[in-house]
Design a protein around this motif. Structure first.
Motif, PDB file in Angstrom:
ATOM      1  N   ALA A 123       0.849  -1.188   0.000  1.00  0.00           N
ATOM      2  CA  ALA A 123       0.000   0.000   0.000  1.00  0.00           C
ATOM      3  C   ALA A 123       0.890   1.245   0.000  1.00  0.00           C
ATOM      4  O   ALA A 123       1.710   1.433   0.898  1.00  0.00           O
ATOM      5  CB  ALA A 123      -0.909  -0.003   1.225  1.00  0.00           C
ATOM      6  N   SER A 124       0.730   2.075  -1.001  1.00  0.00           N
ATOM      7  CA  SER A 124       1.591   3.240  -1.128  1.00  0.00           C
ATOM      8  C   SER A 124       1.227   4.314  -0.109  1.00  0.00           C
ATOM      9  O   SER A 124       0.061   4.500   0.231  1.00  0.00           O
ATOM     10  CB  SER A 124       1.479   3.827  -2.541  1.00  0.00           C
ATOM     11  N   GLY A 125       2.240   4.981   0.400  1.00  0.00           N
ATOM     12  CA  GLY A 125       2.025   6.072   1.334  1.00  0.00           C
ATOM     13  C   GLY A 125       1.576   5.648   2.714  1.00  0.00           C
ATOM     14  O   GLY A 125       1.094   6.472   3.492  1.00  0.00           O
ATOM     15  N   LYS A 126       1.729   4.369   3.040  1.00  0.00           N
ATOM     16  CA  LYS A 126       1.265   3.866   4.333  1.00  0.00           C
ATOM     17  C   LYS A 126       2.421   3.254   5.129  1.00  0.00           C
ATOM     18  O   LYS A 126       3.401   2.769   4.562  1.00  0.00           O
ATOM     19  CB  LYS A 126       0.170   2.813   4.138  1.00  0.00           C
ATOM     20  N   ILE A 127       2.275   3.250   6.458  1.00  0.00           N
ATOM     21  CA  ILE A 127       3.258   2.657   7.351  1.00  0.00           C
ATOM     22  C   ILE A 127       2.545   1.662   8.262  1.00  0.00           C
ATOM     23  O   ILE A 127       1.578   2.022   8.938  1.00  0.00           O
ATOM     24  CB  ILE A 127       3.958   3.735   8.199  1.00  0.00           C
ATOM     25  N   PRO A 128       2.975   0.406   8.286  1.00  0.00           N
ATOM     26  CA  PRO A 128       2.286  -0.601   9.109  1.00  0.00           C
ATOM     27  C   PRO A 128       2.304  -0.259  10.592  1.00  0.00           C
ATOM     28  O   PRO A 128       3.257   0.332  11.105  1.00  0.00           O
ATOM     29  CB  PRO A 128       3.069  -1.880   8.822  1.00  0.00           C
ATOM     30  N   ALA A 129       1.213  -0.638  11.260  1.00  0.00           N
ATOM     31  CA  ALA A 129       1.113  -0.489  12.713  1.00  0.00           C
ATOM     32  C   ALA A 129       1.515  -1.800  13.377  1.00  0.00           C
ATOM     33  O   ALA A 129       1.504  -2.866  12.757  1.00  0.00           O
ATOM     34  CB  ALA A 129      -0.296  -0.101  13.117  1.00  0.00           C
ATOM     35  N   ARG A 130       1.826  -1.724  14.640  1.00  0.00           N
ATOM     36  CA  ARG A 130       2.274  -2.887  15.409  1.00  0.00           C
ATOM     37  C   ARG A 130       1.096  -3.507  16.144  1.00  0.00           C
ATOM     38  O   ARG A 130       0.219  -2.807  16.643  1.00  0.00           O
ATOM     39  CB  ARG A 130       3.337  -2.420  16.411  1.00  0.00           C
ATOM     40  N   LEU A 131       1.069  -4.849  16.214  1.00  0.00           N
ATOM     41  CA  LEU A 131       0.078  -5.531  17.027  1.00  0.00           C
ATOM     42  C   LEU A 131       0.487  -5.436  18.486  1.00  0.00           C
ATOM     43  O   LEU A 131       1.661  -5.558  18.825  1.00  0.00           O
ATOM     44  CB  LEU A 131      -0.051  -7.004  16.620  1.00  0.00           C
ATOM     45  N   ALA A 132      -0.496  -5.231  19.348  1.00  0.00           N
ATOM     46  CA  ALA A 132      -0.200  -5.110  20.783  1.00  0.00           C
ATOM     47  C   ALA A 132       0.288  -6.441  21.334  1.00  0.00           C
ATOM     48  O   ALA A 132      -0.115  -7.518  20.877  1.00  0.00           O
ATOM     49  CB  ALA A 132      -1.442  -4.647  21.534  1.00  0.00           C
ATOM     50  N   THR A 133       1.145  -6.387  22.326  1.00  0.00           N
ATOM     51  CA  THR A 133       1.591  -7.580  23.021  1.00  0.00           C
ATOM     52  C   THR A 133       0.602  -7.903  24.143  1.00  0.00           C
ATOM     53  O   THR A 133      -0.067  -7.001  24.661  1.00  0.00           O
ATOM     54  CB  THR A 133       2.987  -7.370  23.618  1.00  0.00           C
ATOM     55  N   PRO A 134       0.467  -9.173  24.512  1.00  0.00           N
ATOM     56  CA  PRO A 134      -0.447  -9.527  25.610  1.00  0.00           C
ATOM     57  C   PRO A 134      -0.124  -8.733  26.873  1.00  0.00           C
ATOM     58  O   PRO A 134       1.033  -8.450  27.172  1.00  0.00           O
ATOM     59  CB  PRO A 134      -0.190 -11.022  25.803  1.00  0.00           C
ATOM     60  N   ARG A 135      -1.160  -8.382  27.612  1.00  0.00           N
ATOM     61  CA  ARG A 135      -0.974  -7.550  28.795  1.00  0.00           C
ATOM     62  C   ARG A 135      -1.873  -8.021  29.927  1.00  0.00           C
ATOM     63  O   ARG A 135      -2.638  -8.973  29.777  1.00  0.00           O
ATOM     64  CB  ARG A 135      -1.278  -6.083  28.475  1.00  0.00           C
ATOM     65  N   ALA A 136      -1.763  -7.341  31.050  1.00  0.00           N
ATOM     66  CA  ALA A 136      -2.580  -7.680  32.216  1.00  0.00           C
ATOM     67  C   ALA A 136      -4.052  -7.471  31.895  1.00  0.00           C
ATOM     68  O   ALA A 136      -4.403  -6.765  30.938  1.00  0.00           O
ATOM     69  CB  ALA A 136      -2.162  -6.808  33.396  1.00  0.00           C
ATOM     70  N   PRO A 137      -4.958  -8.087  32.663  1.00  0.00           N
ATOM     71  CA  PRO A 137      -6.396  -7.943  32.395  1.00  0.00           C
ATOM     72  C   PRO A 137      -6.822  -6.476  32.290  1.00  0.00           C
ATOM     73  O   PRO A 137      -6.313  -5.605  32.995  1.00  0.00           O
ATOM     74  CB  PRO A 137      -7.033  -8.623  33.612  1.00  0.00           C
ATOM     75  N   LEU A 138      -7.760  -6.231  31.374  1.00  0.00           N
ATOM     76  CA  LEU A 138      -8.291  -4.883  31.192  1.00  0.00           C
ATOM     77  C   LEU A 138      -9.265  -4.555  32.315  1.00  0.00           C
ATOM     78  O   LEU A 138      -9.797  -5.440  32.985  1.00  0.00           O
ATOM     79  CB  LEU A 138      -9.004  -4.786  29.842  1.00  0.00           C
ATOM     80  N   ALA A 139      -9.528  -3.276  32.472  1.00  0.00           N
ATOM     81  CA  ALA A 139     -10.438  -2.824  33.520  1.00  0.00           C
ATOM     82  C   ALA A 139     -11.287  -1.686  32.988  1.00  0.00           C
ATOM     83  O   ALA A 139     -10.888  -0.978  32.056  1.00  0.00           O
ATOM     84  CB  ALA A 139      -9.649  -2.357  34.740  1.00  0.00           C
TER      85      ALA A 139
END
Length: 253
Positions: free
Chosen positions: A119-135
């Motif tokens: 995809a031209s003009g785009k920069i890939p984003a990073r997938l989040a790493t697993p983390r502590a439970p959400l609240a």
């Protein structure tokens, strides 16, 4: 990239679709959020959001790329005229169930698109790493390309972002987000039809990363529309499938 028979229909869709997107959102600053978001159009006049996670790999939701249609990525030139970039392959998570998604219940609403060229003009984003439970109250940012005023399709195609917070009991099956000002009881910021597949970002130690994708929305107090709840499919349970599919296509995330 090439012009295909449904390019005219896609352009008309972006100009006239009476669907809502991130209501009240603002254009994000340059960075991972703004540079990774893409527009997905289908030959059956569908219109969704995706995010680049590798130069030729787009993450979106399964309900946006169902079999029986062709899908393309919209690229905008300096003059804002849309061109289409070809999709080579579509992978839908085998655990996805449309009926569950339509009922706002948790399901594997995750899909990947492999592009013919980066995809031209785009920069890939990073997938989040697993983390502590959400609240409840945890902050997130969503970014989509739908129209920003209900019924006014002329505002489509511009990336808009909104800062929302988790409500209820967020977990690995589903996250529900609300505008912190109204908490879903009155119209506020939120996703809607054109934002299906939009990335949901969380700030982590290495910067903003995608923790989930937008699956559905409601109006205030669970009514039809948008600006109330934003339903998110978190990637925690589907991260291995994403990585495995990416590897099969030759991508290392």
């Amino acid at each position: 990239m090439k012009r295909l028979p449904f390019l005219a229909a896609a352009v008309a869709l972006l100009a006239s679709t009476p669907a809502c997107a991130i209501v009240g959102g603002a254009e994000p600053a340059a960075g991972a959020i703004s540079h990774s978001v893409v527009t997905i159009v289908g030959s059956r006049a569908t219109f969704c959001t995706g995010s680049l996670i590798a130069p030729s790999l787009v993450l979106t939701v399964a309900h946006c790329v169902q079999p029986g249609a062709d899908y393309k990525i919209v690229r905008y030139g300096a003059d804002r005229k849309p061109e289409l970039e070809d999709v080579k392959s579509v992978a839908i998570h085998p655990g996805f169930r449309m009926a569950e998604m339509l009922a706002h219940r948790a399901t594997a609403d995750v899909a990947l698109l492999r592009l013919v060229i980066p995809a031209s003009g785009k920069i890939p984003a990073r997938l989040a790493t697993p983390r502590a439970p959400l609240a409840p109250g945890n902050p997130f940012t969503i970014a989509g390309v739908g129209v920003t005023i209900r019924g006014d399709g002329r505002s489509a195609g511009i990336i808009r972002a909104a800062h929302l917070v988790a409500t209820g009991k967020p977990g690995t099956l589903q996250i529900r987000l609300v505008d912190p000002a109204g908490h879903g009881t009155q119209a506020g910021l939120g996703a809607c039809t054109g934002d299906s597949g939009a990335p949901v970002f969380e700030d982590q130690s290495a910067g903003s990363a995608i923790i989930g994708v937008v699956s559905w929305s409601t109006g205030p107090n669970g009514s039809a529309g948008c600006g109330g709840l934003t339903g998110v499919t978190p990637l925690t349970l589907y991260r291995d499938w994403i990585l495995q599919t990416a590897r099969q296509w030759g991508f290392a995330l």
